[in-house]
Design an enzyme around this catalytic site. Structure first.
Site, PDB file in Angstrom:
ATOM      1  N   HIS A  31      -4.554  -3.481   6.211  1.00 10.40           N
ATOM      2  CA  HIS A  31      -4.371  -3.751   4.760  1.00 10.40           C
ATOM      3  C   HIS A  31      -5.861  -4.307   4.234  1.00 10.40           C
ATOM      4  CE1 HIS A  31      -3.021  -5.143   1.126  1.00 10.40           C
ATOM      5  NE2 HIS A  31      -3.364  -6.075   1.167  1.00 10.40           N
ATOM      6  N   ASP A  36       0.826  -1.060  -0.054  1.00 12.04           N
ATOM      7  CA  ASP A  36       0.029   0.077   0.075  1.00 12.04           C
ATOM      8  C   ASP A  36       0.996   1.393   0.040  1.00 12.04           C
ATOM      9  OD1 ASP A  36      -2.507  -1.685   0.648  1.00 12.04           O
ATOM     10  OD2 ASP A  36      -1.457  -2.132   2.276  1.00 12.04           O
TER      11      ASP A  36
END
Ligand code: NAD
Ligand code: LMR
Length: 329
Positions: free
Chosen positions: A188, A160
């Site tokens: 996440h 990410d």
């Protein structure tokens, strides 16, 4: 003199992430070109014949540092003496699913693997959980390994971070190396918080370089949050090479000193976190390392009200995930 070999475990060895990760590890991308390694690769019994093929390919690369490849389906054998463990093996989500939909199916894998690491891995083993939902799977793993240091377990939000860095560099027409302090807070998942308030571009606040507040809220954040789903839609399979690359970045971040004025994001056990996040989660924070296999949460990063509210949302989601798997802790 006997040669010292660093032992690296990878689970899900016949899967798509491992097919990139294993070869990069064997080429020396984690530990450098002076460290001989052994790969200990775990799969379920049904996938062992495919894994045998991966082993043959590893051998056929004639990697100078690769001293040994062990494969098998018993974590108590495969994790024996390992110094690093990449826990990748788990089912990926399909189109239309959220990562937490995998919790019931994947969560139990990490009970057994936590216990096995506890019993047979090197006592200083560093563990990176990649299999989704990775934060809560990591929480399960560390709870089942009470003899190991809980601070040595992390879950991967580095992909990410990398996605966010690329987006910012594209928008600001600069290099990815010009982006610093790109924090991903929390889970996440699509509640993760890519923090543009504290990110820096060419040593200036990102919000003063890109003076389009609306772009950050309506484009930047959702695009980072939804990138995994977009890749599944495009490829018909979840991200693999980029996930393997991020896994190496994430583990390597503990092994190289973090540059001054910089940090990286990784998800860690919250028991000592300085932000007042519930103390029994695995949550992504800004972190630094001295480069000696350590990782410390950076404290006193400023939260404004908007950021705080988003962080509370991702924390709440992690608490809900934990509530679903209490029996595994
Ligand atoms: P894949 O289906 O290609 O491979 C997974 C492999 O794991 C399979 O070969 C399977 O047989 C194996 N496996 C299943 N249970 C196992 C067990 N108990 N022990 C050992 N191996 C086992 O999937 P993939 O694309 O390689 O993805 C693996 C996981 O990583 C998924 O859960 C995916 O969602 C996750 N992922 C996480 C991130 C992240 O940023 N954290 C990024 C990408 C993918
Ligand atoms: C990703 O972020 O690409 C992975 O977690 C796979 C997924 O399910 O999105």
């Amino acid at each position: 003199m006997t040669e010292s070999i660093t032992r690296i475990a990878v689970t899900g060895g016949a899967g798509q992430i491992a097919y990139s990760l294993l070869f990069r590890l064997a080429a020396g991308e984690l530990l450098g070109l002076q460290t001989p390694i052994a790969l200990h690769i775990l799969e379920i019994p049904e996938a062992l014949s495919a894994l045998e093929g991966v082993k043959m390919e590893l051998q056929d690369c004639a990697f100078p540092l690769l001293r040994q490849v062990r494969i098998g389906s018993d974590p108590y054998e495969i994790f024996s003496g390992v110094h690093y463990a990449f826990l990748v093996g788990a089912k990926p989500r399909g189109p239309g699913m959220e990562r937490k939909d995998l919790l019931a199916e994947n969560g139990k894998i990490f009970v057994e693997q936590g216990r096995a690491l506890n019993d047979v891995a090197d006592k200083n083993v560093r563990v990176l959980v990649v299999g989704n939902p990775c934060n809560t799977n990591c929480l399960i793993t560390l709870h089942n390994a009470p003899g190991l240091n809980p601070d040595h377990f992390h879950a991967m939000t580095r992909l990410d971070q990398n996605r966010a860095v690329h987006l910012l560099s594209q928008k600001a027409s600069c290099e990815v190396t010009d982006i610093e302090k790109m924090t991903i807070w929390g889970n996440h998942s699509n509640t993760q918080v890519p923090d543009y308030f504290n990110a820096r571009i060419q040593n200036q606040p990102a919000v003063s370089v890109i003076q389009e507040r609306d772009w950050f809220e309506s484009e930047f954040i959702p695009r980072v949050q939804q990138r995994g789903a977009l890749i599944i839609k495009a490829r018909g399979k979840s991200s693999a090479a980029s996930a393997a690359s991020a896994a190496i970045d994430a583990m390597r971040a503990w092994l190289v000193p973090t540059p001054i004025n910089s940090w990286f994001s990784t998800a860690l056990f919250t028991h000592k976190n300085p932000y007042g996040i519930d103390s029994n989660l695995v949550f992504s924070f800004p972190c630094v390392s001295t480069g000696k296999n350590d990782c410390k949460i950076v404290s006193a990063v400023q939260w404004n009200e908007v950021l705080e509210q988003k962080i509370k949302t991702t924390e709440k989601e992690l608490i809900e995930e934990r509530d679903q798997i209490m029996e595994y802790l």
